[in-house]
Scaffold this active site. Sequence first.
Site, mmCIF file in Angstrom:
data_model
loop_
_atom_site.group_PDB
_atom_site.id
_atom_site.type_symbol
_atom_site.label_atom_id
_atom_site.label_comp_id
_atom_site.label_asym_id
_atom_site.label_seq_id
_atom_site.Cartn_x
_atom_site.Cartn_y
_atom_site.Cartn_z
ATOM 1 N N HIS A 192 0.990 -1.532 0.070
ATOM 2 C CA HIS A 192 0.230 0.121 -0.263
ATOM 3 C C HIS A 192 0.734 1.280 0.044
ATOM 4 O O HIS A 192 2.538 1.165 0.491
ATOM 5 C CB HIS A 192 -1.031 -0.039 1.162
ATOM 6 C CG HIS A 192 -2.302 0.492 1.641
ATOM 7 N ND1 HIS A 192 -1.305 2.279 1.631
ATOM 8 C CD2 HIS A 192 -3.507 0.962 1.375
ATOM 9 C CE1 HIS A 192 -2.582 2.869 1.962
ATOM 10 N NE2 HIS A 192 -3.465 2.048 1.943
ATOM 11 N N ASP A 233 3.142 -4.690 8.156
ATOM 12 C CA ASP A 233 2.037 -4.027 7.808
ATOM 13 C C ASP A 233 0.946 -4.667 7.852
ATOM 14 O O ASP A 233 0.291 -5.729 7.140
ATOM 15 C CB ASP A 233 1.679 -3.308 6.465
ATOM 16 C CG ASP A 233 0.429 -3.017 6.318
ATOM 17 O OD1 ASP A 233 -0.674 -2.956 7.025
ATOM 18 O OD2 ASP A 233 0.458 -1.666 5.439
ATOM 19 N N GLN A 289 -4.922 -5.163 6.631
ATOM 20 C CA GLN A 289 -5.450 -6.445 6.237
ATOM 21 C C GLN A 289 -5.758 -7.325 6.509
ATOM 22 O O GLN A 289 -6.346 -8.850 6.517
ATOM 23 C CB GLN A 289 -5.172 -6.574 4.664
ATOM 24 C CG GLN A 289 -5.673 -5.252 3.791
ATOM 25 C CD GLN A 289 -6.848 -4.911 4.443
ATOM 26 O OE1 GLN A 289 -7.732 -5.846 4.467
ATOM 27 N NE2 GLN A 289 -6.955 -3.093 3.682
ATOM 28 N N LYS A 308 -10.447 -0.867 10.531
ATOM 29 C CA LYS A 308 -11.413 -2.510 9.445
ATOM 30 C C LYS A 308 -11.108 -3.382 10.107
ATOM 31 O O LYS A 308 -11.356 -4.180 9.641
ATOM 32 C CB LYS A 308 -9.484 -2.410 8.765
ATOM 33 C CG LYS A 308 -9.212 -0.984 7.814
ATOM 34 C CD LYS A 308 -7.760 -1.610 7.434
ATOM 35 C CE LYS A 308 -7.642 -0.650 5.710
ATOM 36 N NZ LYS A 308 -8.419 -0.265 4.681
ATOM 37 N N CYS A 361 -4.972 2.620 -3.659
ATOM 38 C CA CYS A 361 -3.113 3.183 -3.150
ATOM 39 C C CYS A 361 -2.087 1.901 -3.406
ATOM 40 O O CYS A 361 -1.179 1.877 -2.464
ATOM 41 C CB CYS A 361 -3.748 3.359 -1.539
ATOM 42 S SG CYS A 361 -4.469 4.405 -1.146
HETATM 43 N N1 PLP Z 1 -1.652 -0.641 4.428
HETATM 44 C C1 PLP Z 1 -2.733 -1.896 3.792
HETATM 45 C C2 PLP Z 1 -2.116 -3.252 3.234
HETATM 46 C C3 PLP Z 1 -3.540 -1.089 3.825
HETATM 47 O O1 PLP Z 1 -4.795 -2.087 3.226
HETATM 48 C C4 PLP Z 1 -4.026 0.271 4.201
HETATM 49 C C5 PLP Z 1 -5.401 0.604 3.719
HETATM 50 O O2 PLP Z 1 -5.921 0.476 3.048
HETATM 51 C C6 PLP Z 1 -2.642 0.895 5.016
HETATM 52 C C7 PLP Z 1 -1.977 0.459 5.127
HETATM 53 C C8 PLP Z 1 -3.080 2.612 5.536
HETATM 54 O O3 PLP Z 1 -4.476 1.956 6.691
HETATM 55 P P1 PLP Z 1 -5.026 2.960 7.280
HETATM 56 O O4 PLP Z 1 -5.437 4.154 6.062
HETATM 57 O O5 PLP Z 1 -6.603 3.223 8.366
HETATM 58 O O6 PLP Z 1 -3.767 4.287 7.604
#
Ligand code: PLP
Length: 406
Positions: free
Chosen positions: A122, A199, A202, A225, A364
Site C-alpha cells: 500500500h 503492515d 489487512q 478495518k 493506493c
Molecule cells: N496498509 C494496507 C495493506 C492497507 O490496506 C491500508 C488501508 O487500506 C493501509 C496500510 C493504510 O491504513 P490506514 O489508512 O488505516 O492508515
Amino acid sequence: MLDIAKIRKDYPILDRKIYNRPLVYLDNTATSQTPAEVVEAIVSGYTRTKANVHRGVHTLSMEATELQESARRRVKDFINAPSYEEIIFTRGTTEAINLVAASYGGAFLRDGDEIILSVMEHHSNIVPWQLLQRKADIKIRVIPIKDNGELDMDAYKALFNEHTRFVSVCHASNVLGTVNPVKEIVAIAHSHGVPVLVDGAQAAPHIKIDVQDIDADFYAFSAHKMYGPAGVGVLFGKRGLLEIMPPYQGGGEMIESVSFEKTTFAELPYKFEAGTPDFIGIAALHKAINYIENLGIENIAAHEHELLDYTTRRMTDEIPDMRIFGTAPGKCAIISFLVGNEHHYDMGMLLDKLGIAVRTGHHCAQPLMQALGVEGVVRASFAVYNTREECDLFLNALHRVSEMLR
Ligand code: PLP
C-alpha cells in the site's frame, strides 16, 4: 457456525437502501462497518466518561485513563505482545509506519543503505520510506510477485546484501488478498541481522496475530478495518528497538520533564504518544477486539472464505472475460477483478446504482497496478456480516452491468 442474521442486527447501516435497493456493502477492505456495541462505547465515552487522560486526579480522568490503559492491555493480548509498554497508539497503520520510518529510519539509516519492500505494498508502506530518501541516499529494493500474486521468495532472498538495513512488508495484500509468509520473511531478514516491520492492516481483521511467533520487530494495524472506530491504530515494537529510537513527535504526554535548557522523555509507550490521544476511540477499539474474539476470528475467516469461494467460482464460470487478480492459496476474502476491457470506474458506478458498494481504482497500490499492467481494478471484499444472498445480488448485478457495458 455463526448466526449471521443475528450478527447483522448489530449494524443498522446494513438496512439502508441505495437507489431504492438493499445496500450490499462489499468495501470491507477499505473500512468495515461498526457494530452497535462498539458505537455504544463511543457514545458512552462522550456522554459518561469524557475527561483527558493521564493528567487528572479527578474521578472522570482516572476512569478515562483506565479505559485507555485497559485497551492497551487488551491489544497486547490480542497480538500476543510480550508487554503493554510495546503497544503504541497511533492514528492508524499509516501513522504507525510513518513513525517507524521517521524515528528508526531517521536515526539509523544512512547514505548507501538499502531497504526491502514488496511490489504489493500500500502507498502507506512506500511513501514514508521515500520521504526518508530526502534525508539520506537510501535505496528501495522491491520483492516481485508470481503470476498468482504470491511473493517471489527466491527473489526476496536474492535482494539481501551487506547494505540491507530494513524490511517492510504487508501481512496481507489489500488488492490481491495474498497472505504473505511473514514468519519466514522475518526469519530470513533476521538471519542477515535486519529488522522487519509487518503492515498488518489487512491481516488483523481476519487472521490470528501472534507477534512473538512471527518474531516481527514492528507490527502495525488500524482499528477501523476491524469493526472499530476510525482514527485509531496500533504500532507494536520490540522494546529494545523502541528504547533506542528517538521520539517521533514532541508535545504533551511524551515528556518526563521540560525546561528550555533540557527536556527528558517519558518511558515507553508514552514517549511515542505526543498530545491527547483519541482515548474514546481507543476504548472503542477494546470493544471491537472483544467483538472479534467473542465471534472467534477463525469463525469469521471461515465464513468469509465460504463467500469468497462461492463468489469467485460463479464469477469465473458465469461472467465472460472475467479476470481475477490474485489467486494465491489461502488468500483473504478479497476479489479484485476486471471484465474484458471495461473501465473499473464505469463498473463501480453502475454497480452502485444497483445498491452494490465495491471500490474501484488503484487502491493506493499504484506500483502493483503497474506490475499487473492495469490502471485500476474493481474490488469486492467480505466481512462477517455479508451473506450468500448478498453474493447473489452482487453476481446478478455484475451480470447486468457487464452485459450493459458490452
Ligand atoms: N496498509 C494496507 C495493506 C492497507 O490496506 C491500508 C488501508 O487500506 C493501509 C496500510 C493504510 O491504513 P490506514 O489508512 O488505516 O492508515
